[in-house]
Scaffold this motif. Structure first.
Motif, mmCIF file in Angstrom:
data_model
loop_
_atom_site.group_PDB
_atom_site.id
_atom_site.type_symbol
_atom_site.label_atom_id
_atom_site.label_comp_id
_atom_site.label_asym_id
_atom_site.label_seq_id
_atom_site.Cartn_x
_atom_site.Cartn_y
_atom_site.Cartn_z
ATOM 1 N N SER A 56 0.370 -9.212 10.553
ATOM 2 C CA SER A 56 0.924 -8.179 9.706
ATOM 3 C C SER A 56 -0.214 -7.495 8.965
ATOM 4 C CB SER A 56 1.913 -8.865 8.759
ATOM 5 O OG SER A 56 1.909 -8.273 7.517
ATOM 6 N N ALA A 57 -0.378 -6.198 9.163
ATOM 7 C CA ALA A 57 -1.510 -5.488 8.572
ATOM 8 C C ALA A 57 -1.246 -5.188 7.116
ATOM 9 C CB ALA A 57 -1.763 -4.186 9.343
ATOM 10 N N MET A 58 -1.501 -6.173 6.294
ATOM 11 C CA MET A 58 -1.149 -6.055 4.885
ATOM 12 C C MET A 58 -2.320 -5.533 4.062
ATOM 13 S SD MET A 58 0.938 -8.970 2.941
ATOM 14 C CE MET A 58 2.230 -8.783 4.117
ATOM 15 N N GLY A 59 -2.001 -4.806 3.017
ATOM 16 C CA GLY A 59 -3.048 -4.327 2.112
ATOM 17 C C GLY A 59 -3.217 -5.267 0.932
ATOM 18 N N THR A 80 -7.384 -6.617 6.824
ATOM 19 C CA THR A 80 -6.929 -5.385 6.171
ATOM 20 C C THR A 80 -6.705 -5.613 4.684
ATOM 21 O OG1 THR A 80 -4.675 -5.987 6.802
ATOM 22 C CG2 THR A 80 -5.793 -4.357 8.171
ATOM 23 N N THR A 96 6.627 -3.943 5.915
ATOM 24 C CA THR A 96 6.310 -2.895 4.949
ATOM 25 C C THR A 96 6.542 -3.428 3.561
ATOM 26 O OG1 THR A 96 8.555 -2.046 4.961
ATOM 27 C CG2 THR A 96 7.008 -1.095 6.542
ATOM 28 N N ALA A 97 5.816 -2.889 2.628
ATOM 29 C CA ALA A 97 5.908 -3.370 1.255
ATOM 30 C C ALA A 97 7.313 -3.181 0.699
ATOM 31 C CB ALA A 97 4.895 -2.643 0.385
ATOM 32 N N ARG A 98 8.033 -2.312 1.304
ATOM 33 C CA ARG A 98 9.389 -2.056 0.853
ATOM 34 C C ARG A 98 10.263 -3.292 0.981
ATOM 35 N NH1 ARG A 98 10.305 2.512 3.764
ATOM 36 N NH2 ARG A 98 9.393 3.745 2.115
ATOM 37 N N TRP A 126 -3.159 -17.559 6.295
ATOM 38 C CA TRP A 126 -3.832 -16.817 7.359
ATOM 39 C C TRP A 126 -3.550 -15.344 7.125
ATOM 40 C CZ3 TRP A 126 -2.876 -19.456 12.804
ATOM 41 C CH2 TRP A 126 -3.190 -20.833 12.704
ATOM 42 N N ASP A 178 -11.661 -7.327 0.570
ATOM 43 C CA ASP A 178 -12.183 -8.228 -0.451
ATOM 44 C C ASP A 178 -11.252 -8.267 -1.654
ATOM 45 O OD1 ASP A 178 -15.614 -7.268 0.250
ATOM 46 O OD2 ASP A 178 -14.459 -9.001 0.946
ATOM 47 N N LYS A 179 -10.639 -7.135 -1.909
ATOM 48 C CA LYS A 179 -9.746 -7.073 -3.059
ATOM 49 C C LYS A 179 -8.567 -8.015 -2.863
ATOM 50 C CE LYS A 179 -7.672 -3.621 -6.023
ATOM 51 N NZ LYS A 179 -6.582 -2.703 -5.740
ATOM 52 N N GLU A 222 0.882 -9.139 -4.808
ATOM 53 C CA GLU A 222 2.242 -9.342 -5.308
ATOM 54 C C GLU A 222 2.924 -10.494 -4.609
ATOM 55 O OE1 GLU A 222 4.054 -5.204 -6.039
ATOM 56 O OE2 GLU A 222 5.666 -6.708 -6.209
ATOM 57 N N GLU A 269 -9.708 -11.466 -3.497
ATOM 58 C CA GLU A 269 -9.764 -11.738 -4.950
ATOM 59 C C GLU A 269 -8.405 -12.215 -5.418
ATOM 60 O OE1 GLU A 269 -12.373 -7.859 -5.752
ATOM 61 O OE2 GLU A 269 -11.237 -8.513 -7.516
ATOM 62 N N ASP A 321 -2.797 -4.865 -2.362
ATOM 63 C CA ASP A 321 -1.774 -4.895 -3.406
ATOM 64 C C ASP A 321 -0.548 -5.679 -2.982
ATOM 65 O OD1 ASP A 321 -2.669 -1.528 -4.077
ATOM 66 O OD2 ASP A 321 -3.239 -3.322 -5.199
ATOM 67 N N GLU A 322 -0.138 -5.454 -1.738
ATOM 68 C CA GLU A 322 1.046 -6.170 -1.248
ATOM 69 C C GLU A 322 0.780 -7.668 -1.248
ATOM 70 O OE1 GLU A 322 1.562 -2.536 1.822
ATOM 71 O OE2 GLU A 322 0.170 -4.196 2.056
#
Lengths: 307, 577
Positions: B305-308, B330, B283-285, B326, B333-334, B314, B337, B310-311
């Protein structure tokens, strides 16, 4: 539900009939195009393709926006039957296919060993998805207990934190819109209130060009998260569609009736449903549209919130 | 007289054997060694007597007897068994590649065996026990994508391999009967340097693990499984701050702020970490806790790990030295970037699909993400990319940005999908790849492809060694172009294409210089395969016939060169023609 069970017996004639009826308005010429593509794709899933049949996934781009234009509402119900049929076929509506070949000629999920991913990875992914939902539930409950805020405060707080990326993980759920065979996925944790979620969904399904161009849509998402100013038609009852969700018990509920945190715990998937279909939920809906015509849009109306 | 003089002159030109051996020990690459062994008889002998490492990439290309006879002093063996498509359930489970016969031969001839690396082999618990008992000097065991054993077998290794330094069990079909195998390492056992059990599913005996980590001061690589919690991981890190490669277990837990600070400082004392993986349910926490350890990170594996986006963004800001990444799609494309912006040194990218069987949903990454990475990471040379849509134009731009691709594996997940913008086949995309990337060694193609794509490949892919094809081609000519064109082709895997017997037979001249050919769900017939087998006696032409449906068709064909003749351990579904 407008989708009929007789997927396999859709004939070329039926499709053509739908096409010609829709050819009156400019929007509907796009419908025709979409269907035309479907018709040409009979050989899509079969092995010995001659190479002359070019098929492609019919993305939202192919379909006209059906959210706000009232003129297309009648034709859209016609088109939706064809689309629902093609939805069951995943991509194409074959011509005079038997149900067996339709099933056999299905896309990715039916082919052994495709996409080429190792079993260990597949198993892990499934566990991941299940766990990420469970996690969110756990964390939300803990948060709720710890803070001991009123429900309202919590909603307000979470809305104010809309730009905050920390403290969250991804929570992707599927979204389907009536009349569009291809679904989308939305990260619920990228939002902190219903307004931004609804706006994102509107953009996803309303402006088809952005759904396939990731750059633009990602920018949109970012902007939306910061300023939640435009009221969402999906939530205020002025659209032909309403936003609903399936909860963990399998019931379909209107989105917006429970606090955001509670919603996150119970939501399994979303559906942008035709207002006319939302009969089981109708009383609430009518009540809401009556109330909301004069009041500021949820969640700023304190009266609505259950305690 | 003359002959004596000539003998004298040749003798003075040849080195004493000892010197030759000495020189050859510095030849570490087996490719070099294979070359020198061809020079003359003396060199052949010097090589065979001094070779200590062998790598057999197809266990049926040679027999244990032939191997031990030629190379009597081997200490390290690599063995690969099943065809790669067995990873995707295309090979029957009883197909073969059992390691036991090899172990028996090694126990007899290589009593000093130190190292064994197995990939896609069948390994039973009995074999593991046999291994543990037969080689007192045994040091390094690596099992990758193997199956047939349970944790009982691991117990045997732990109990009896007193000099073990590496224990690497990756991605295997292991039956986890219990996690107690860790407790079988003796208290006096301290030599472990590598321990990887990330893919085992059962709970492990954490106390045993803790004690093991505590007494193995040379531990460099530790990859634990999901059952190890964040709190437990912390305890391990305190004991082993010298770790170079770390695979975490589950990375989510309810931590107080104080505990988080502890975790963070724990990671900051791990100054040597270069590789990080696991991070399941991160978790981003808690992710920020690892930032202090990322300064020297070269390999980051987030594919569990299903990362987004933003995480990821960072996290990547803290990984300036990243070379290999790797991720799951999830991140979108963002997220890619963000990769392009933060990882200028990136050489390898793998993007795995989080929900590969849901083709009813637009999700994951698109050509935009790949483009973004290519603009930001000019050193990129290895890519594995799963996506739902791609365009010819995007790929052309990508390889212009990154012309040094050695491995280009693109998987457009919906079979036979054309360029989604132009509706044309993806021929030009792969044409661009092979024309621009002259160093290309491995290529996996996908999407709608006609014979033109294979014309390009045959004509331009001069260094191509491994080619994977699925749902492609318009006629036999496609495969023919490849067989007649690519001079260095070693491994060809084809599924669900319409190549028939003519295509198969067009490669007659090539198969003996190739490691193997796999063709499944193509248009091959038994007659065609029989003809191939007849013309090329030094190949094994195996047909896998799983159901009784059509005897004249050859649904799955596996062709490989061998000096061992037809194998004797085929199951009933496999025929060697």
């Amino acid at each position: 539900m407008s989708a009929s069970g007789s997927v396999s017996t859709v004939s070329r004639e039926d499709n053509l009939v739908v096409s010609s009826e829709d050819s009156s308005s400019p929007d509907d010429s796009e419908l025709e195009l979409g269907l035309g593509l479907s018709l040409g794709c009979g050989g899509f899933k079969q092995q010995a393709t001659s190479g002359g049949h070019y098929a492609r996934i019919l993305t939202a781009k192919d379909f006209p926006s059906v959210v706000s234009s009232s003129s297309s509402s009648s034709s859209s119900s016609l088109s939706s039957s064809a689309y629902s049929l093609s939805k069951t076929n995943h991509v194409t509506v074959g011509t005079k296919r038997s149900s067996d070949s339709v099933a056999a000629a299905n896309a990715t999920s039916q082919v052994v060993g495709w996409p080429p991913i190792r079993n260990s990875r597949i198993n892990c992914t499934v566990v991941n998805q299940a766990k990420s939902l469970a996690n969110e539930e756990y964390n939300s409950v803990i948060e709720k207990n710890r803070r001991k805020n009123t429900v309202l405060e919590k909603i307000t707080n979470s809305c104010n934190n809309s730009g905050n990326a920390k403290g969250r993980t991804s929570l992707f759920v599927k979204v389907n819109m009536d009349g569009i065979p291809i679904g989308r996925k939305v990260d619920l944790n990228a939002h902190s209130c219903y307004e931004t979620l609804a706006q994102t969904l509107e953009d996803m399904f309303h402006r088809p060009t952005t759904t396939v161009n990731a750059f633009r849509s990602s920018l949109q998402e970012h902007d939306i998260r910061v300023e939640a100013t435009r009221p969402s038609k999906l939530l205020d009852g002025t659209s032909d569609f309403v936003l609903t969700y399936e909860d963990k018990e399998g019931d379909w509920m209107l989105v917006g009736d429970v606090p955001w945190g509670m919603f996150l715990i119970s939501v399994k998937k979303l559906r942008i449903m035709r207002t006319s279909e939302a009969n089981g939920l109708a009383p609430r809906l009518q009540e809401r549209s009556r109330r909301q015509k004069n009041k500021p849009v949820w969640p700023f109306s304190p009266i609505k919130l259950p305690i | 007289m003359q002959s004596m003089e000539s003998t004298r002159s040749t003798r003075s030109l040849s080195f004493p054997d000892k010197v030759l051996h000495r020189v050859f020990t510095h030849l570490t690459s087996n490719e070099d060694r294979n070359s020198v062994s061809l020079v003359c008889k003396t060199w052949y002998n010097a090589d065979r007597l001094s070779r200590s490492k062998v790598s057999i990439r197809n266990c049926y290309s040679v027999s244990p007897e032939i191997l031990v006879r030629r190379f009597p002093n081997v200490r390290c063996v690599t063995l690969k068994g099943k065809p790669r498509f067995s990873d995707f359930n295309l090979v029957p489970p009883d197909w073969g590649a059992d390691v036991h016969a090899w172990l028996v031969a090694f126990a007899d001839k290589y009593p000093l065996l130190e190292e064994l690396s197995l990939k896609r082999m069948v390994v039973s618990d009995e074999s593991l026990e046999f291994l543990a008992f037969s080689f007192p000097d045994f040091k390094r065991l690596s099992l990758l994508s193997c199956d047939g054993f349970t944790t009982d077998g691991l117990e045997a290794i732990a109990s009896y391999c007193k000099n073990l330094t590496e224990f690497d069990i990756q991605e295997n079909g292991v039956e986890d009967t219990s996690g107690s195998w860790l407790s079988y390492f003796l208290e006096s056992f301290t030599s472990l340097e590598v321990l990887n059990f990330a893919n085992l599913s059962s709970e492990v005996d954490f106390d045993a693990l803790e004690r093991l980590v505590s007494r193995c001061k040379s531990l460099k690589v530790l990859k634990v499984n999901r059952s190890v919690s964040l709190e437990q991981l912390q305890k391990l890190l305190v004991l082993a701050p010298q770790l170079v490669e770390l695979g975490t277990g589950s990375f989510s837990q309810e931590f107080s702020a104080h505990q988080f600070v502890d975790l963070e400082s724990c990671f900051s004392s791990c100054k040597n970490i270069q590789s990080l993986s696991g991070l399941c349910d991160a978790t981003a926490r808690y992710l920020p806790a690892i930032y202090p350890a990322c300064a020297n990170l070269t390999f980051l594996n987030l594919s569990y790990s299903a990362m987004g986006s933003d995480e990821l963004d960072e996290l990547l800001m803290h990984c300036p030295c990243l070379q290999r990444l790797w991720v799951l799609d999830t991140v979108g494309d963002k997220g890619l970037e963000a990769v392009g912006s933060n990882c200028p040194l990136l050489e390898e990218l793998r993007v795995f699909p989080s929900d590969p069987f849901d083709d009813d949903t637009i999700q994951g990454v698109t050509e935009a993400g790949f483009l973004a990475v290519s603009f930001g990471c000019p050193r990129l040379h290895y890519v594995l990319y799963f996506c739902q849509q791609m365009t010819n134009a995007a790929v052309a731009t990508i390889v212009q940005n990154c012309p040094d691709f050695t491995h280009f594996r693109l998987c457009i997940m919906n079979p036979r999908q054309p360029d989604y913008l132009t509706n044309e086949p993806m021929d030009e995309a792969f044409g661009a790849v092979v024309k621009t990337c002259t160093k290309l060694q491995r290529l996996s193609v996908s999407g709608l492809l006609t014979d033109l794509a294979f014309e390009y490949i045959g004509k331009h892919a001069k260094n191509l060694e491994v080619l994977s094809i699925a749902f492609a081609g318009s006629s036999d000519r496609g495969m023919q172009c490849v067989m007649e064109g690519c001079p260095k082709i070693r491994k060809l895997e084809i599924r669900d294409c319409l190549f028939g017997d003519a295509a198969l037979l067009s490669g007659l001249d090539k198969y003996e210089s190739m490691r193997s050919l796999w063709m499944s769900s193509c248009n091959l017939t038994m007659d065609g395969c029989r003809l191939l087998a007849k013309k090329m006696p030094r190949l094994n032409v195996e047909v896998i016939q799983e159901d009784e449906s059509d005897d004249s068709e050859a649904d799955k064909v596996y062709v490989y060169r061998t000096v061992a003749g037809p194998r004797k351990d085929s199951p009933p579904s496999v025929f060697t023609l």
